[in-house]
Motif scaffolding. Structure first.
Motif, mmCIF file in Angstrom:
data_model
loop_
_atom_site.group_PDB
_atom_site.id
_atom_site.type_symbol
_atom_site.label_atom_id
_atom_site.label_comp_id
_atom_site.label_asym_id
_atom_site.label_seq_id
_atom_site.Cartn_x
_atom_site.Cartn_y
_atom_site.Cartn_z
ATOM 1 N N UNK A 77 0.834 -1.213 0.000
ATOM 2 C CA UNK A 77 0.000 0.000 0.000
ATOM 3 C C UNK A 77 0.865 1.259 0.000
ATOM 4 N N UNK A 78 1.969 1.233 0.759
ATOM 5 C CA UNK A 78 2.875 2.389 0.771
ATOM 6 C C UNK A 78 3.503 2.601 -0.601
ATOM 7 N N UNK A 79 3.862 1.493 -1.277
ATOM 8 C CA UNK A 79 4.413 1.607 -2.624
ATOM 9 C C UNK A 79 3.370 2.137 -3.602
ATOM 10 N N UNK A 80 2.155 1.586 -3.517
ATOM 11 C CA UNK A 80 1.106 1.970 -4.461
ATOM 12 C C UNK A 80 0.569 3.366 -4.209
ATOM 13 N N UNK A 81 0.840 3.918 -3.043
ATOM 14 C CA UNK A 81 0.368 5.266 -2.727
ATOM 15 C C UNK A 81 1.270 6.353 -3.305
ATOM 16 N N UNK A 82 2.441 5.945 -3.797
ATOM 17 C CA UNK A 82 3.352 6.915 -4.402
ATOM 18 C C UNK A 82 2.783 7.399 -5.739
ATOM 19 N N UNK A 83 2.994 8.663 -6.035
ATOM 20 C CA UNK A 83 2.477 9.259 -7.277
ATOM 21 C C UNK A 83 3.476 9.026 -8.400
ATOM 22 N N UNK A 84 3.413 7.833 -8.987
ATOM 23 C CA UNK A 84 4.311 7.439 -10.059
ATOM 24 C C UNK A 84 3.513 7.104 -11.317
ATOM 25 N N UNK B 58 -0.449 -21.568 5.398
ATOM 26 C CA UNK B 58 -0.364 -20.170 5.825
ATOM 27 C C UNK B 58 0.062 -19.273 4.666
ATOM 28 N N UNK B 59 1.021 -19.749 3.863
ATOM 29 C CA UNK B 59 1.468 -18.975 2.700
ATOM 30 C C UNK B 59 0.322 -18.749 1.725
ATOM 31 N N UNK B 60 -0.465 -19.789 1.475
ATOM 32 C CA UNK B 60 -1.632 -19.654 0.602
ATOM 33 C C UNK B 60 -2.609 -18.630 1.149
ATOM 34 N N UNK B 61 -2.851 -18.667 2.444
ATOM 35 C CA UNK B 61 -3.804 -17.753 3.074
ATOM 36 C C UNK B 61 -3.309 -16.313 3.022
ATOM 37 N N UNK B 62 -2.011 -16.111 3.259
ATOM 38 C CA UNK B 62 -1.450 -14.761 3.184
ATOM 39 C C UNK B 62 -1.642 -14.182 1.790
ATOM 40 N N UNK B 63 -1.326 -14.981 0.775
ATOM 41 C CA UNK B 63 -1.497 -14.520 -0.607
ATOM 42 C C UNK B 63 -2.963 -14.187 -0.900
ATOM 43 N N UNK B 64 -3.859 -15.022 -0.405
ATOM 44 C CA UNK B 64 -5.282 -14.850 -0.687
ATOM 45 C C UNK B 64 -5.846 -13.593 -0.026
ATOM 46 N N UNK B 65 -5.374 -13.271 1.183
ATOM 47 C CA UNK B 65 -5.941 -12.153 1.944
ATOM 48 C C UNK B 65 -5.231 -10.823 1.698
ATOM 49 N N UNK B 66 -4.106 -10.856 1.014
ATOM 50 C CA UNK B 66 -3.328 -9.637 0.825
ATOM 51 C C UNK B 66 -4.098 -8.577 0.050
ATOM 52 N N UNK B 67 -4.850 -8.986 -0.969
ATOM 53 C CA UNK B 67 -5.579 -8.032 -1.804
ATOM 54 C C UNK B 67 -6.559 -7.189 -1.017
ATOM 55 N N UNK B 68 -7.341 -7.834 -0.159
ATOM 56 C CA UNK B 68 -8.325 -7.110 0.648
ATOM 57 C C UNK B 68 -7.631 -6.145 1.606
ATOM 58 N N UNK B 69 -6.619 -6.637 2.325
ATOM 59 C CA UNK B 69 -5.905 -5.778 3.283
ATOM 60 C C UNK B 69 -5.247 -4.611 2.556
ATOM 61 N N UNK B 70 -4.641 -4.895 1.402
ATOM 62 C CA UNK B 70 -3.985 -3.845 0.623
ATOM 63 C C UNK B 70 -4.971 -2.752 0.231
ATOM 64 N N UNK B 71 -6.131 -3.149 -0.251
ATOM 65 C CA UNK B 71 -7.107 -2.171 -0.734
ATOM 66 C C UNK B 71 -7.602 -1.271 0.400
ATOM 67 N N UNK B 72 -7.880 -1.859 1.552
ATOM 68 C CA UNK B 72 -8.347 -1.065 2.694
ATOM 69 C C UNK B 72 -7.254 -0.121 3.184
ATOM 70 N N UNK B 73 -6.017 -0.613 3.270
ATOM 71 C CA UNK B 73 -4.916 0.227 3.738
ATOM 72 C C UNK B 73 -4.607 1.346 2.744
ATOM 73 N N UNK B 74 -4.712 1.047 1.452
ATOM 74 C CA UNK B 74 -4.480 2.084 0.447
ATOM 75 C C UNK B 74 -5.526 3.187 0.557
ATOM 76 N N UNK B 75 -6.778 2.796 0.792
ATOM 77 C CA UNK B 75 -7.820 3.797 1.009
ATOM 78 C C UNK B 75 -7.544 4.656 2.226
#
Length: 303
Positions: free
Chosen positions: A102-109, A171-188
């Motif tokens: 989210x920190x990376x995606x929040x950069x204005x690039x 656990x690795x599968x679950x982390x990958x699966x849940x990252x999108x949702x967490x990323x989107x909320x944190x980016x907002x």
């Protein structure tokens, strides 16, 4: 005096009318919650005090014997251990990765919108589909992970067949699966932080890490609090990837409580002990959530 009483009666009647109107609007939600939440919850608590037949009907009242049996069961105690290890593996790691993205995606690039889409793309993948993909990746002979290990001249790993690696793999599968949702909320949450705060910090000569520690994290704390709470609850309720990848094995190393409830109820037809496990899981989630609100909310900054 009569006028005052009349005015008081009108006020009471108006409040009563408002309450009935509000109840009428809430009635559909109350009905839905009663059918799909409250009735199953009370039914589960009721069945936890009984031995049941194969139809799931209460047969013999046993009181707290189902709970005593669970506390003496090595399989259930192992499920508790596996569940808490799974939560420990997935929640902190998943949130840290999502925050970094989210920190990376929040950069204005230029072109950052493409990467935002990629990072959030796991939200559009179902648990079943993602688990099947990871099942091929973990395959001991044709899986990509073992092929990479072979290229590096490292020993092959039985990802889903070795008790040491199975829980980590799920656990690795679950982390990958849940990252999108967490990323989107944190980016907002990041995009809602006032840019003037950063401009003032830059003028004062504050470094990036200082701004991150003193501005970003405090201002993002309500969003982080929400994500941590939701992630904890979801981790305790994980089922799909365990069922597809390992079915609780090997040697019960991935037999999380939810999967244990499923096996006890729909494989062994022991609905009484399954209900007792469900009640125990509910109490665990309730305690963790209360602790999260009591301890974590103190560090949340809403202004």
């Amino acid at each position: 005096m009569t006028a005052a009483k009349s005015k008081q009666k009108k006020s009471i009647w108006k409040r009563s009318l408002d309450a009935r109107t509000a109840l009428l609007y809430l009635l559909p939600s109350i009905i839905l919650f009663s059918v799909f939440v409250f009735y199953p919850m009370f039914r589960t608590i009721y069945l936890s005090f009984f031995l049941t037949n194969q139809a799931g009907e209460a047969a013999v009242f046993v009181g707290l014997e189902n709970y005593a049996y669970l506390l003496e069961s090595s399989a259930f105690l192992n499920s508790i251990k596996a569940t808490f290890l799974f939560v420990l593996y997935t929640v902190p790691t998943g949130i840290i990765i999502a925050l970094g993205l989210a920190l990376l995606a929040n950069e204005k690039l230029k072109g950052i919108g493409f990467f935002r889409t990629i990072y959030a793309s796991t939200m559009g993948v179902s648990v079943a589909a993602s688990s099947v993909v990871w099942l091929f990746l973990f395959h001991p002979s044709i899986g990509m992970f073992n092929k990479v290990l072979a290229i590096l001249n490292l020993p092959q790993v039985e990802w889903l067949l070795d008790p040491t690696w199975a829980l980590l793999s799920v656990s690795l599968t679950t982390i990958w699966l849940n990252t999108g949702f967490c990323f989107l909320i944190l980016l907002g949450g990041l995009q809602n932080i006032d840019e003037h705060l950063y401009e003032s910090a830059r003028i004062d000569g504050a470094s990036y890490w200082y701004r991150l520690r003193r501005i970003t994290i405090p201002m993002l704390s309500p969003t982080l609090f929400f994500i941590i709470t939701i992630s904890l609850i979801n981790a305790f309720q994980t089922f799909g990837q365990v069922d597809i990848l390992t079915k609780g094995g090997p040697s019960q190393s991935t037999n999380l409580i939810v999967y244990s409830i499923y096996r006890e109820a729909f494989v062994n037809y022991q609905f009484g002990t399954a209900s007792a496990q469900a009640v125990f899981l509910f109490v665990c989630i309730l305690i963790v959530t209360i602790l999260q609100f009591k301890l974590g909310e103190k560090k949340v900054h809403y202004q």
